[in-house]
Design a protein around this motif. Structure first.
Motif, mmCIF file in Angstrom:
data_model
loop_
_atom_site.group_PDB
_atom_site.id
_atom_site.type_symbol
_atom_site.label_atom_id
_atom_site.label_comp_id
_atom_site.label_asym_id
_atom_site.label_seq_id
_atom_site.Cartn_x
_atom_site.Cartn_y
_atom_site.Cartn_z
ATOM 1 N N TYR A 116 7.078 9.431 8.461
ATOM 2 C CA TYR A 116 5.924 9.631 7.592
ATOM 3 C C TYR A 116 5.200 8.019 7.453
ATOM 4 N N CYS A 117 3.752 8.121 7.501
ATOM 5 C CA CYS A 117 3.356 6.757 6.935
ATOM 6 C C CYS A 117 2.625 7.210 5.811
ATOM 7 N N ALA A 118 2.169 6.461 4.778
ATOM 8 C CA ALA A 118 1.770 6.576 3.683
ATOM 9 C C ALA A 118 1.216 5.105 3.063
ATOM 10 N N ALA A 119 -0.012 5.630 2.363
ATOM 11 C CA ALA A 119 -0.827 4.483 1.882
ATOM 12 C C ALA A 119 -0.827 4.284 0.272
ATOM 13 N N ASN A 120 -0.851 2.812 -0.131
ATOM 14 C CA ASN A 120 -0.843 2.816 -1.561
ATOM 15 C C ASN A 120 -1.892 1.642 -1.724
ATOM 16 N N ARG A 121 -2.627 1.393 -2.891
ATOM 17 C CA ARG A 121 -3.790 0.543 -3.105
ATOM 18 C C ARG A 121 -3.129 -0.637 -3.535
ATOM 19 N N PHE A 122 -1.904 -0.597 -4.099
ATOM 20 C CA PHE A 122 -1.062 -1.774 -4.152
ATOM 21 C C PHE A 122 0.275 -1.863 -3.789
ATOM 22 N N ASP A 123 0.409 -3.455 -3.436
ATOM 23 C CA ASP A 123 1.675 -3.531 -2.751
ATOM 24 C C ASP A 123 3.024 -3.479 -3.349
ATOM 25 N N VAL A 124 3.144 -2.010 -3.458
ATOM 26 C CA VAL A 124 4.551 -1.440 -4.144
ATOM 27 C C VAL A 124 5.041 -0.333 -2.921
ATOM 28 N N PHE A 125 6.203 -0.617 -2.521
ATOM 29 C CA PHE A 125 6.752 -0.031 -1.561
ATOM 30 C C PHE A 125 7.848 1.022 -2.126
ATOM 31 N N GLY A 126 7.750 2.222 -2.102
ATOM 32 C CA GLY A 126 8.679 3.240 -2.619
ATOM 33 C C GLY A 126 8.123 4.484 -2.412
ATOM 34 N N PRO A 127 9.340 5.601 -1.964
ATOM 35 C CA PRO A 127 8.972 7.040 -1.918
ATOM 36 C C PRO A 127 8.133 7.700 -3.167
ATOM 37 N N ASN A 128 8.343 7.146 -4.129
ATOM 38 C CA ASN A 128 7.523 7.446 -5.412
ATOM 39 C C ASN A 128 6.347 6.811 -5.875
ATOM 40 N N ASP A 129 6.000 5.762 -4.753
ATOM 41 C CA ASP A 129 5.063 4.813 -5.212
ATOM 42 C C ASP A 129 3.663 5.036 -4.465
ATOM 43 N N MET A 130 3.707 5.834 -3.403
ATOM 44 C CA MET A 130 2.595 5.971 -2.542
ATOM 45 C C MET A 130 1.563 6.977 -3.027
ATOM 46 N N ASP A 131 0.362 6.646 -2.734
ATOM 47 C CA ASP A 131 -1.014 7.234 -3.270
ATOM 48 C C ASP A 131 -1.184 8.549 -2.490
ATOM 49 N N TYR A 132 -1.030 8.076 -0.929
ATOM 50 C CA TYR A 132 -1.433 9.295 -0.017
ATOM 51 C C TYR A 132 -0.496 9.149 1.143
ATOM 52 N N TRP A 133 -0.146 10.460 1.513
ATOM 53 C CA TRP A 133 0.836 10.627 2.631
ATOM 54 C C TRP A 133 0.281 11.437 3.685
ATOM 55 N N GLY A 134 0.695 11.255 4.761
ATOM 56 C CA GLY A 134 0.506 12.107 6.055
ATOM 57 C C GLY A 134 1.554 13.152 6.379
ATOM 58 N N LYS A 135 1.215 13.944 7.092
ATOM 59 C CA LYS A 135 2.362 14.556 7.966
ATOM 60 C C LYS A 135 3.154 13.833 8.791
ATOM 61 N N GLY A 136 4.459 14.127 9.005
ATOM 62 C CA GLY A 136 5.324 13.479 9.794
ATOM 63 C C GLY A 136 5.281 13.748 11.219
ATOM 64 N N THR A 137 5.936 12.539 11.853
ATOM 65 C CA THR A 137 6.441 13.157 13.430
ATOM 66 C C THR A 137 7.941 12.819 13.463
ATOM 67 N N GLN A 138 8.414 14.029 14.357
ATOM 68 C CA GLN A 138 9.798 13.925 14.504
ATOM 69 C C GLN A 138 10.381 12.927 15.418
ATOM 70 N N VAL A 139 11.296 12.053 15.320
ATOM 71 C CA VAL A 139 11.908 11.323 16.106
ATOM 72 C C VAL A 139 13.292 11.714 16.280
ATOM 73 N N THR A 140 13.869 11.864 17.662
ATOM 74 C CA THR A 140 15.337 12.355 17.652
ATOM 75 C C THR A 140 15.900 11.381 18.632
ATOM 76 N N VAL A 141 16.841 10.658 18.445
ATOM 77 C CA VAL A 141 17.776 10.116 19.169
ATOM 78 C C VAL A 141 18.904 10.387 19.704
ATOM 79 N N SER A 142 18.973 10.903 20.642
ATOM 80 C CA SER A 142 20.162 11.630 21.327
ATOM 81 C C SER A 142 20.202 11.511 22.515
ATOM 82 N N SER A 143 21.652 11.517 23.336
ATOM 83 C CA SER A 143 21.883 11.687 24.633
ATOM 84 C C SER A 143 22.049 13.240 25.061
#
Length: 121
Positions: free
Chosen positions: A94-121
């Motif tokens: 997921y990407c997310a935006a925050n008005r201030f330089d604080v980085f944490g799952p509970n700190d972000m103001d806006y969230w986007g929908k995610g994109t799946q990344v799968t690493v597998s053989s």
């Protein structure tokens, strides 16, 4: 405000992938952007972030030296280049935006929908 992550997919261990975050409704010159990921059964964790002012970057220890975050202010895009991928990098990113330089799952103001990344053989 909208953030949309894209570019995920299936990649083999050791491979590379570049995911993108398209941002609309706010400026990257004033908003701090972070990438998070969430694996099944695990909490969402911060992966990397980039400052709005001077472009300073931060990486979680688990991805340091393998992932690179970048931004294009003109296109309002933020990227995460991932290399030397490992199975433990699997998750929804997921990407997310925050008005201030604080980085944490509970700190972000806006969230986007995610994109799946799968690493597998």
């Amino acid at each position: 405000v909208q953030l949309q992550a894209s570019g995920g997919g299936l990649v083999q261990p050791g491979g590379s992938l570049k995911i993108s975050c398209e941002v609309s409704g706010l400026s990257l010159k004033t908003y701090f952007i972070g990438w998070f990921r969430q694996a099944p059964g695990k909490e969402r964790e911060g992966v990397s972030c980039i400052s709005s002012s001077d472009g300073d970057t931060f990486y979680a220890d688990s991805v340091k030296g393998r992932f690179t975050i970048s931004r294009d202010n003109e296109k309002n895009m933020v990227y995460l280049q991932m290399s030397s991928l490992k199975p433990e990098d699997t998750g929804v990113y997921y990407c997310a935006a925050n008005r201030f330089d604080v980085f944490g799952p509970n700190d972000m103001d806006y969230w986007g929908k995610g994109t799946q990344v799968t690493v597998s053989s």
